[in-house]
Motif scaffolding. Sequence first.
Motif, mmCIF file in Angstrom:
data_model
loop_
_atom_site.group_PDB
_atom_site.id
_atom_site.type_symbol
_atom_site.label_atom_id
_atom_site.label_comp_id
_atom_site.label_asym_id
_atom_site.label_seq_id
_atom_site.Cartn_x
_atom_site.Cartn_y
_atom_site.Cartn_z
ATOM 1 N N ALA A 160 -3.641 20.626 17.256
ATOM 2 C CA ALA A 160 -4.548 19.519 17.590
ATOM 3 C C ALA A 160 -3.888 18.470 18.482
ATOM 4 N N ASP A 161 -2.578 18.519 18.595
ATOM 5 C CA ASP A 161 -1.859 17.577 19.462
ATOM 6 C C ASP A 161 -1.685 18.102 20.881
ATOM 7 N N THR A 162 -2.176 19.311 21.135
ATOM 8 C CA THR A 162 -2.145 19.841 22.495
ATOM 9 C C THR A 162 -3.031 18.974 23.390
ATOM 10 N N ALA A 163 -2.468 18.462 24.465
ATOM 11 C CA ALA A 163 -3.199 17.521 25.309
ATOM 12 C C ALA A 163 -2.401 17.227 26.572
ATOM 13 N N VAL A 164 -3.074 16.622 27.540
ATOM 14 C CA VAL A 164 -2.376 15.978 28.642
ATOM 15 C C VAL A 164 -2.011 14.576 28.165
ATOM 16 N N TYR A 165 -0.750 14.242 28.279
ATOM 17 C CA TYR A 165 -0.267 12.930 27.851
ATOM 18 C C TYR A 165 -0.030 12.076 29.086
ATOM 19 N N TYR A 166 -0.645 10.895 29.087
ATOM 20 C CA TYR A 166 -0.503 9.943 30.187
ATOM 21 C C TYR A 166 0.267 8.712 29.719
ATOM 22 N N CYS A 167 1.093 8.187 30.592
ATOM 23 C CA CYS A 167 1.608 6.841 30.367
ATOM 24 C C CYS A 167 0.888 5.909 31.332
ATOM 25 N N ALA A 168 0.778 4.655 30.959
ATOM 26 C CA ALA A 168 0.055 3.687 31.781
ATOM 27 C C ALA A 168 0.618 2.295 31.537
ATOM 28 N N ARG A 169 0.485 1.443 32.549
ATOM 29 C CA ARG A 169 0.822 0.039 32.355
ATOM 30 C C ARG A 169 -0.380 -0.631 31.710
ATOM 31 N N GLY A 170 -0.111 -1.460 30.708
ATOM 32 C CA GLY A 170 -1.187 -2.167 30.019
ATOM 33 C C GLY A 170 -1.190 -1.825 28.543
ATOM 34 N N GLY A 171 -2.027 -2.523 27.833
ATOM 35 C CA GLY A 171 -2.087 -2.299 26.398
ATOM 36 C C GLY A 171 -3.237 -3.059 25.799
ATOM 37 N N PRO A 172 -3.073 -4.336 25.625
ATOM 38 C CA PRO A 172 -4.185 -5.078 25.019
ATOM 39 C C PRO A 172 -5.349 -5.317 25.974
ATOM 40 N N THR A 173 -5.183 -4.973 27.246
ATOM 41 C CA THR A 173 -6.279 -5.179 28.195
ATOM 42 C C THR A 173 -6.506 -3.880 28.971
ATOM 43 N N ILE A 174 -6.467 -3.952 30.261
ATOM 44 C CA ILE A 174 -6.742 -2.785 31.086
ATOM 45 C C ILE A 174 -5.519 -1.866 31.181
ATOM 46 N N PHE A 175 -5.777 -0.601 31.525
ATOM 47 C CA PHE A 175 -4.706 0.358 31.797
ATOM 48 C C PHE A 175 -4.689 0.602 33.308
ATOM 49 N N ASP A 176 -3.635 0.152 33.956
ATOM 50 C CA ASP A 176 -3.574 0.279 35.413
ATOM 51 C C ASP A 176 -2.191 -0.071 35.911
ATOM 52 N N PRO A 177 -1.519 0.888 36.601
ATOM 53 C CA PRO A 177 -1.965 2.246 36.909
ATOM 54 C C PRO A 177 -1.594 3.227 35.801
ATOM 55 N N TRP A 178 -1.936 4.499 36.046
ATOM 56 C CA TRP A 178 -1.615 5.593 35.134
ATOM 57 C C TRP A 178 -0.623 6.530 35.825
ATOM 58 N N GLY A 179 0.160 7.238 35.017
ATOM 59 C CA GLY A 179 0.955 8.323 35.554
ATOM 60 C C GLY A 179 0.060 9.519 35.831
ATOM 61 N N GLN A 180 0.621 10.555 36.406
ATOM 62 C CA GLN A 180 -0.179 11.733 36.760
ATOM 63 C C GLN A 180 -0.508 12.588 35.539
ATOM 64 N N GLY A 181 0.221 12.390 34.435
ATOM 65 C CA GLY A 181 -0.039 13.137 33.215
ATOM 66 C C GLY A 181 0.818 14.382 33.108
ATOM 67 N N THR A 182 1.098 14.780 31.882
ATOM 68 C CA THR A 182 1.854 15.998 31.639
ATOM 69 C C THR A 182 1.222 16.745 30.471
ATOM 70 N N LEU A 183 0.992 18.040 30.664
ATOM 71 C CA LEU A 183 0.374 18.860 29.628
ATOM 72 C C LEU A 183 1.426 19.287 28.613
ATOM 73 N N VAL A 184 1.151 19.013 27.353
ATOM 74 C CA VAL A 184 2.009 19.479 26.277
ATOM 75 C C VAL A 184 1.201 20.420 25.391
ATOM 76 N N THR A 185 1.683 21.620 25.250
ATOM 77 C CA THR A 185 1.030 22.634 24.429
ATOM 78 C C THR A 185 1.832 22.825 23.148
ATOM 79 N N VAL A 186 1.143 22.808 22.021
ATOM 80 C CA VAL A 186 1.798 23.057 20.738
ATOM 81 C C VAL A 186 1.485 24.493 20.324
ATOM 82 N N SER A 187 2.513 25.311 20.305
ATOM 83 C CA SER A 187 2.332 26.726 19.986
ATOM 84 C C SER A 187 3.673 27.333 19.615
ATOM 85 N N SER A 188 3.606 28.318 18.747
ATOM 86 C CA SER A 188 4.841 29.010 18.360
ATOM 87 C C SER A 188 5.154 30.153 19.319
#
Lengths: 107, 116
Positions: B88-116
């Motif tokens: 269930a944790d398989t996803a594209v993970y993004y980092c971004a500037r921001g937190g309590p307000t807007i998210f801008d900009p974002w990184g391009q993202g990285t796919l993490v797959t959880v599998s044996s």
Amino acid sequence: EIVLTQSPDFQSVTPKEKVTITCRASQSISSSLHWYQQKPGQSPKLLIKYASQSISGVPSRFSGSGSGTDFTLTINSLEDEDAATYYCHQSSNSPWTFGQGTKVEIK
Amino acid sequence: QVQLQESGPGLVKPSETLSLTCAVSGGSINTYYWSWIRQPPGKGLEWIGYIYYTGSTNYNPSLKSRVTISLDTSKNHFSLKLSSVTAADTAVYYCARGGPTIFDPWGQGTLVTVSS
């Protein structure tokens, strides 16, 4: 947790048409509502902040309105490059949450 | 202008810990809030948590027991650790500037797959 519900989930639109996407919050969030555009294979990009404030570099055909629980993103005169999924996001209450997304397809 | 770039393993085994780093360039990490957000394939966005440059953090309660976000000001980057992962944790993970307000900009993202 504040739930954001977008409508519609999907919209197929002809170029130059006007697009309206709504976002409804499960409780009042004042104007703490932001809109993002995500094109296929790309990361989300900020379009509108605080319900109606424009972002530098974003075309003027994108606009936002609303406050409280009901918000709208409007795209005037849709262009081919606007094919994307659009998300709303609330920053009123933690945890920050997103709508489920509205996919806009160009006919 | 600020740019963000995620890095880390693309495959993690179930029950292990997912570790990602976000490198910040074009600006200092010593201001602003910095967030992690994820997107399961074909699904919507979920905020994971943020860290302020002072080191204070705020996590999504749905993940709080498994998440740690930290930052390294000397390297101008911040990191995510998510323990006891499942499919269930398989996803594209993004980092971004921001937190309590807007998210801008974002990184391009990285796919993490959880599998044996």
